[in-house]
Scaffold this active site. Sequence first.
Site, PDB file in Angstrom:
ATOM      1  N   ASN A  30       1.088  -1.115   0.275  1.00 48.31           N
ATOM      2  CA  ASN A  30       0.276   0.147   0.050  1.00 48.31           C
ATOM      3  C   ASN A  30       0.723   1.209   0.011  1.00 48.31           C
ATOM      4  OD1 ASN A  30       0.534   0.166   2.898  1.00 48.31           O
ATOM      5  ND2 ASN A  30      -0.854  -1.371   2.668  1.00 48.31           N
ATOM      6  N   GLY A  45      -8.014  -4.085  -1.216  1.00 49.65           N
ATOM      7  CA  GLY A  45      -7.982  -5.127  -1.555  1.00 49.65           C
ATOM      8  C   GLY A  45      -9.003  -5.367  -3.228  1.00 49.65           C
ATOM      9  N   SER A  73      -5.665  -1.141   5.484  1.00 41.07           N
ATOM     10  CA  SER A  73      -6.163  -1.443   6.246  1.00 41.07           C
ATOM     11  C   SER A  73      -4.570  -1.119   7.279  1.00 41.07           C
ATOM     12  CB  SER A  73      -6.346  -3.148   6.509  1.00 41.07           C
ATOM     13  OG  SER A  73      -4.887  -3.789   6.433  1.00 41.07           O
ATOM     14  N   GLU A  74      -3.366  -0.987   6.657  1.00 36.95           N
ATOM     15  CA  GLU A  74      -2.574  -0.363   7.113  1.00 36.95           C
ATOM     16  C   GLU A  74      -2.830   0.949   7.818  1.00 36.95           C
ATOM     17  OE1 GLU A  74      -0.646  -2.799   8.697  1.00 36.95           O
ATOM     18  OE2 GLU A  74      -0.314  -4.498   6.873  1.00 36.95           O
ATOM     19  N   HIS A  93       5.199   0.502   0.966  1.00 39.08           N
ATOM     20  CA  HIS A  93       5.142  -0.100   2.061  1.00 39.08           C
ATOM     21  C   HIS A  93       4.791  -1.599   1.532  1.00 39.08           C
ATOM     22  CE1 HIS A  93       3.712  -4.062   4.203  1.00 39.08           C
ATOM     23  NE2 HIS A  93       2.839  -3.699   4.292  1.00 39.08           N
ATOM     24  N   HIS A  95       5.743  -6.428   0.914  1.00 35.93           N
ATOM     25  CA  HIS A  95       6.156  -7.814   0.891  1.00 35.93           C
ATOM     26  C   HIS A  95       7.057  -7.888  -0.012  1.00 35.93           C
ATOM     27  CE1 HIS A  95       1.447  -8.207   3.312  1.00 35.93           C
ATOM     28  NE2 HIS A  95       2.782  -6.582   3.695  1.00 35.93           N
ATOM     29  N   TYR A 114      27.086   0.609   1.133  1.00 36.21           N
ATOM     30  CA  TYR A 114      27.524   1.806   1.585  1.00 36.21           C
ATOM     31  C   TYR A 114      25.502   3.419   1.036  1.00 36.21           C
ATOM     32  CZ  TYR A 114      27.754   3.931  -3.372  1.00 36.21           C
ATOM     33  OH  TYR A 114      27.358   3.712  -4.919  1.00 36.21           O
ATOM     34  N   HIS A 156       6.515  -9.858   8.290  1.00 36.46           N
ATOM     35  CA  HIS A 156       5.382  -8.900   7.830  1.00 36.46           C
ATOM     36  C   HIS A 156       5.900  -8.219   6.570  1.00 36.46           C
ATOM     37  CE1 HIS A 156       1.902  -5.615   8.567  1.00 36.46           C
ATOM     38  NE2 HIS A 156       2.264  -5.713   6.459  1.00 36.46           N
ATOM     39  N   TYR A 209      24.675  14.047  -4.840  1.00 39.94           N
ATOM     40  CA  TYR A 209      24.362  13.989  -5.466  1.00 39.94           C
ATOM     41  C   TYR A 209      23.103  13.538  -6.051  1.00 39.94           C
ATOM     42  CZ  TYR A 209      23.845   8.109  -7.293  1.00 39.94           C
ATOM     43  OH  TYR A 209      23.969   7.534  -7.627  1.00 39.94           O
TER      44      TYR A 209
END
Length: 224
Positions: A30, A45, A73-74, A93, A95, A114, A156, A209
């Site tokens: 998400n 969903g 849901s997060e 986020h 997985h 680095y 998670h 950079y």
Amino acid sequence: MTEDTALRRELIEACRSMNSLGINRGTAGNISVRHGDGLLISPTGIPYDRLEPGHVVAMRWDGSFDGDVLPSSEWRFHRDILRARPDLNAVVHTHSTHATAVSILGRDIPAIHYAIAAAGGPSIRCAPYAIFGSQALADAVLTALEGRRACLMAHHGVIAAHGSIAQALALAVTVESLAQQYLLCLPLGEPPRLSDPEIAEVLEKFKTYGQQAKPALDRLREAS
């Protein structure tokens, strides 16, 4: 196209990019971005290839929202990160496989390369396990992100946050790469690490950079 619609479309494209980049599967991940008096966040969903701008949920800092589309849901850790960290404007986020594997081990990612400085310091911490979507998880994440822009969540996945959606997405890719490198080293023993002063030197170098906006270029020329 309004600024609101453009930001919603950018969020949707980033959701799709997570999967095409191989750092997420399905709708497990998400994304959120600071907007107005709150945030925009991906819905729960709904497959990314079906997302429309109207599916992206506008949330207030108190967690309320309008309409019938439910947010991820997060949403609690997205909301809490953006509310607590004015230096961060977007949260991704995922997985991703290798970073999640390191999180299952409950390990931080140490300074084996680095590039870890992209996350803001000499490590990427792993927050302790708490059930997804809970306030306990949001609280643990905020602690793990102190002085950092990325963390793992035990059993998670990954959180990467930055000044824009594009930067947060790029950081999520970097975290996955670092996690893969770490796992490849572990069968040979705990890998050597760069020192805190060495990472501090990289952090300083990262300030100039890549392509810089004109004010930054002017400051760089004045310092040279």
